[in-house]
Structure formats: structure tokens, C-alpha cells
Motif scaffolding. Structure first.
Motif, PDB file in Angstrom:
ATOM      1  N   PRO A   1       9.177  12.351 -23.534  1.00  0.00           N
ATOM      2  CA  PRO A   1      10.544  12.248 -24.053  1.00  0.00           C
ATOM      3  C   PRO A   1      10.724  11.163 -25.114  1.00  0.00           C
ATOM      4  O   PRO A   1      11.509  11.344 -26.046  1.00  0.00           O
ATOM      5  N   ASP A   2      10.005  10.063 -25.005  1.00  0.00           N
ATOM      6  CA  ASP A   2      10.143   8.996 -25.989  1.00  0.00           C
ATOM      7  C   ASP A   2       9.661   9.458 -27.364  1.00  0.00           C
ATOM      8  O   ASP A   2      10.323   9.235 -28.378  1.00  0.00           O
ATOM      9  N   ALA A   3       8.518  10.104 -27.396  1.00  0.00           N
ATOM     10  CA  ALA A   3       7.996  10.616 -28.671  1.00  0.00           C
ATOM     11  C   ALA A   3       8.898  11.709 -29.221  1.00  0.00           C
ATOM     12  O   ALA A   3       9.117  11.798 -30.431  1.00  0.00           O
ATOM     13  N   ARG A   4       9.449  12.528 -28.351  1.00  0.00           N
ATOM     14  CA  ARG A   4      10.385  13.582 -28.770  1.00  0.00           C
ATOM     15  C   ARG A   4      11.607  12.958 -29.457  1.00  0.00           C
ATOM     16  O   ARG A   4      12.057  13.416 -30.501  1.00  0.00           O
ATOM     17  N   GLU A   5      12.089  11.873 -28.865  1.00  0.00           N
ATOM     18  CA  GLU A   5      13.256  11.181 -29.426  1.00  0.00           C
ATOM     19  C   GLU A   5      12.921  10.566 -30.785  1.00  0.00           C
ATOM     20  O   GLU A   5      13.742  10.587 -31.700  1.00  0.00           O
ATOM     21  N   ARG A   6      11.710  10.015 -30.920  1.00  0.00           N
ATOM     22  CA  ARG A   6      11.306   9.449 -32.214  1.00  0.00           C
ATOM     23  C   ARG A   6      11.246  10.522 -33.288  1.00  0.00           C
ATOM     24  O   ARG A   6      11.604  10.287 -34.432  1.00  0.00           O
ATOM     25  N   TRP A   7      10.797  11.738 -32.929  1.00  0.00           N
ATOM     26  CA  TRP A   7      10.761  12.819 -33.909  1.00  0.00           C
ATOM     27  C   TRP A   7      12.184  13.248 -34.287  1.00  0.00           C
ATOM     28  O   TRP A   7      12.429  13.617 -35.426  1.00  0.00           O
TER      29      TRP A   7
END
Length: 170
Positions: free
Chosen positions: A124-130
Motif C-alpha cells: 500500500p505504501d508504494a501504491r500511494e507513492r505512485w
């Protein structure tokens, strides 16, 4: 003569009593000297122990000061690490090969639908960064070339969009 004998017996008794008293006085003096020596030795032991205790107290205070300064340094380092890992400060290098004529361009690429289209298992953290956009350092002669390189790697038809592009300032 009986008086003389009595006086001699008296003087002898007095001499014997005086000798006995002198022996007791000598014994008492020896005991006093011995007691004073024991007391002095005890005082010296107490002083050595007190000096050692005082040094240990100083060492403990110094160790506590060092511990406090190390804890502050650790907290500062943790904050700096958190700040350096902040998502808005990360810069990814797309390609480190470039010619001397190339300029560095900061390109922000976003993909709000990254998990659904490209990588379903993304955390989820990487998804949010994208979703917010990732910053890439792209080398190119001009903005157009930097945009072309970015679109080649992250094409529009896969949901990637270039949100911002500008010269990279060192």
C-alpha cells in the motif's frame, strides 16, 4: 633500726608500686599507640574507599552524560533517516548513462491505477507513492528528449502520466 627497716620496706613497696605503675603506664601507652595506629589505618582505608566511591560517582555521571548525548544523537539520526526516507524526497534515477551535453531533468510520473493494472501485489505504501507521483532524474538534451525517455519507460497506455518536468538543480 626498726624504723629504718620500716622505711626501707616502705621505700621498697613504693619502688615496687612505682615499677608496677610504670609497667601499667607503658602497657597503656602501647595500647594507645596501637589504637591510634589502627584508627589512622582505618581513616586511610575510609579515605581510599571514599576516593574510589567519588571516582565511581564521577564515572557514573560522565557515563550518564555520554548516554544522554548518544541518545540525542540517535534520535537526531532517526529523524534524519525518516526525513530522507520521506516519499516526497525520494528521487529515482531512470538512466545513469548520459553524454556531457545532456542535462538532468526532474520528471514526476504518476499512476493512480498502478496496483490494478501493473502490479496487483504492490504494498500500500508504494501504491500511494505512485498515486502522488514519483520523481525521476532523466538525462536528455532538452525537455522533449527527457519526456520521450520517460514515455518509453512509463507509457501513457499503461496509465502513467507525467505530472511535472523541470531542470534538475544540483
Amino acid at each position: 633500726m626498726p624504723y629504718l627497716f620500716a622505711v626501707l620496706v616502705g621505700v621498697a613497696s613504693l619502688a615496687f608500686a612505682l615499677a608496677l605503675a610504670m609497667r601499667r603506664l607503658k602497657t597503656a601507652e602501647d595500647r594507645i599507640v596501637n589504637a591510634v595506629a589502627r584508627k589512622q589505618a582505618q581513616v586511610e582505608r575510609l579515605r581510599r574507599t571514599a576516593r574510589g566511591t567519588l571516582q565511581q560517582a564521577r564515572d557514573l555521571r560522565d557515563a550518564r552524560r555520554r548516554e544522554a548525548s548518544i541518545e540525542l544523537a540517535c534520535e537526531d539520526l532517526e529523524q534524519r533517516l525518516k526525513a530522507s526516507n520521506a516519499t516526497d524526497r525520494r528521487v529515482y534515477v531512470m538512466d545513469d548513462r548520459h553524454t556531457p551535453a545532456d542535462l538532468g531533468w526532474m520528471v514526476t510520473v504518476a499512476n493512480p491505477d498502478y496496483a490494478g493494472r501493473v502490479n496487483v501485489d504492490l504494498d500500500p505504501d508504494a501504491r500511494e507513492r505512485w498515486k502522488r507521483g514519483r520523481r525521476f532524474l532523466v538525462w536528455g538534451l532538452d525537455e522533449k528528449k527527457a519526456r520521450e525517455k520517460t514515455n518509453a519507460r512509463y507509457p501513457d497506455h499503461k496509465g502513467f502520466t507525467i505530472r511535472a518536468i523541470g531542470p534538475h538543480l544540483d
